[in-house]
Every structure is written in C-alpha cells, then in structure tokens.
Write a protein that holds these residues in place. Structure first.
Motif, short mmCIF file in Angstrom:
data_model
loop_
_atom_site.label_atom_id
_atom_site.label_comp_id
_atom_site.label_asym_id
_atom_site.label_seq_id
_atom_site.Cartn_x
_atom_site.Cartn_y
_atom_site.Cartn_z
N VAL A 11 7.75 7.70 -0.43
CA VAL A 11 7.09 8.93 -0.84
C VAL A 11 8.16 9.98 -1.11
O VAL A 11 9.24 9.93 -0.51
N GLN A 12 7.87 10.91 -1.98
CA GLN A 12 8.80 12.00 -2.25
C GLN A 12 8.70 13.07 -1.17
O GLN A 12 7.65 13.22 -0.53
N ALA A 13 9.76 13.80 -1.00
CA ALA A 13 9.76 14.90 -0.03
C ALA A 13 8.61 15.86 -0.33
O ALA A 13 8.34 16.17 -1.50
N GLY A 14 7.95 16.27 0.72
CA GLY A 14 6.79 17.12 0.58
C GLY A 14 5.48 16.37 0.50
O GLY A 14 4.40 16.97 0.58
N ASP A 88 12.54 12.21 7.98
CA ASP A 88 11.47 11.40 8.57
C ASP A 88 11.60 9.93 8.21
O ASP A 88 10.81 9.10 8.69
N THR A 89 12.55 9.59 7.38
CA THR A 89 12.75 8.20 6.97
C THR A 89 13.10 7.34 8.17
O THR A 89 13.97 7.70 8.98
N GLY A 117 3.89 -2.89 17.90
CA GLY A 117 3.67 -3.50 16.61
C GLY A 117 5.00 -3.88 15.99
O GLY A 117 6.06 -3.61 16.54
N ARG A 118 4.94 -4.51 14.82
CA ARG A 118 6.18 -4.97 14.18
C ARG A 118 6.91 -3.83 13.48
O ARG A 118 8.08 -3.96 13.13
N GLY A 119 6.22 -2.75 13.23
CA GLY A 119 6.84 -1.61 12.57
C GLY A 119 6.53 -1.58 11.09
O GLY A 119 6.29 -2.61 10.45
N THR A 120 6.54 -0.37 10.55
CA THR A 120 6.32 -0.19 9.12
C THR A 120 7.34 0.83 8.61
O THR A 120 7.58 1.86 9.25
N GLN A 121 7.94 0.54 7.48
CA GLN A 121 9.02 1.38 6.95
C GLN A 121 8.45 2.58 6.20
O GLN A 121 7.55 2.44 5.36
N ILE A 122 8.99 3.75 6.52
CA ILE A 122 8.71 4.97 5.79
C ILE A 122 10.01 5.44 5.16
O ILE A 122 11.02 5.61 5.85
N THR A 123 9.98 5.64 3.84
CA THR A 123 11.15 6.15 3.15
C THR A 123 10.74 7.40 2.38
O THR A 123 9.83 7.34 1.55
N VAL A 124 11.42 8.50 2.67
CA VAL A 124 11.13 9.77 2.01
C VAL A 124 12.32 10.12 1.13
O VAL A 124 13.44 10.30 1.63
N SER A 125 12.09 10.19 -0.16
CA SER A 125 13.18 10.49 -1.09
C SER A 125 13.25 12.00 -1.34
O SER A 125 12.25 12.70 -1.31
#
Length: 126
Positions: A11-14, A88-89, A117-125
């Motif tokens: 997701v993009q910043a904001g 937050d990434t 849980g196994r985890g889920t990746q969050i990437t904030v560009s």
C-alpha cells in the motif's frame, strides 16, 4: 488454538489495510488475542491486543491510526490500519494467550500457552 491471518499487502503511504485473523480449535481457552509485528532490524513488538473482557491495549506508535476489533461470532480478530507510513512495513502476526484448568495431583492449576499465526507481510511504499 490455530490462527490464520489474511489482508496483508502493498500500500502507498497514507493508505489503509485491514488484517483479519481467524481462530479455530479451543476457542474457549483464549484469554487475549492480539497483533504483533516484526519490523526489519527490530524485535517483534506488540501492536494491539484485546482481552476476553474487551479491554484494549494499543501501543502509542499506532494509537489514533490503528484500531483493533473482534467478531466473536466469527472467531475473528481485525486490525484496521489507517494513515500507514513506511515505518509500519513489516510482518504482522496474530497472537493468542490461552489457558485451561488442569490438575496436578489434587491441586487445580491454570495451564497457559501461546499460539502464533504464520504472519502476513505489510509493505508501505513512500
């Protein structure tokens, strides 16, 4: 207790994302459900959790931006994340503190355990 997360992504910043965590197994043994995250280069940290009685804890770094909630009928925990920043990434994990009554001889004890849980990746560009 078994935990299955979903809702991660890029997701993009904001922007916003909502994570979900479905619990299965010994649901009645759950005392607290919550979300942790592991940011690159840092230790895994608590983001927010909610007790069986509904008491919520949210760390200051996300307060006002993240909201934790649950749907007990669906055995599902949510984390609504708004105003996301690149900081937050990381990998977000669903977590449970649970316990049950047990006996050691004639002594009643409360045995506790945790589940992840196994985890889920969050990437904030940016």
């Amino acid at each position: 207790v078994q935990l299955t997360e979903s809702g991660g992504g890029l997701v993009q910043a904001g922007g916003s994302l909502r994570l979900s965590c479905v619990a299965s197994g010994s649901i009645s043994e759950i005392d607290t459900m919550g979300w942790y995250r592991q940011i690159p280069g840092k230790q895994r940290e608590l983001v927010a959790d909610i007790t069986k009685s509904g008491r919520v804890t949210i760390v200051s770094s996300v307060k006002g931006r993240f909201t934790i909630s649950e749907d007990k009928a669906k055995n599902t925990l949510y984390l609504q994340m708004d105003s996301l920043t690149p900081e937050d990434t990381g990998i977000y994990y669903c977590h449970v503190n649970a316990g049950y009554d047990d006996w050691i001889g004639s002594e009643k004890v409360y045995s506790t355990y945790v589940a992840w849980g196994r985890g889920t990746q969050i990437t904030v560009s940016s």
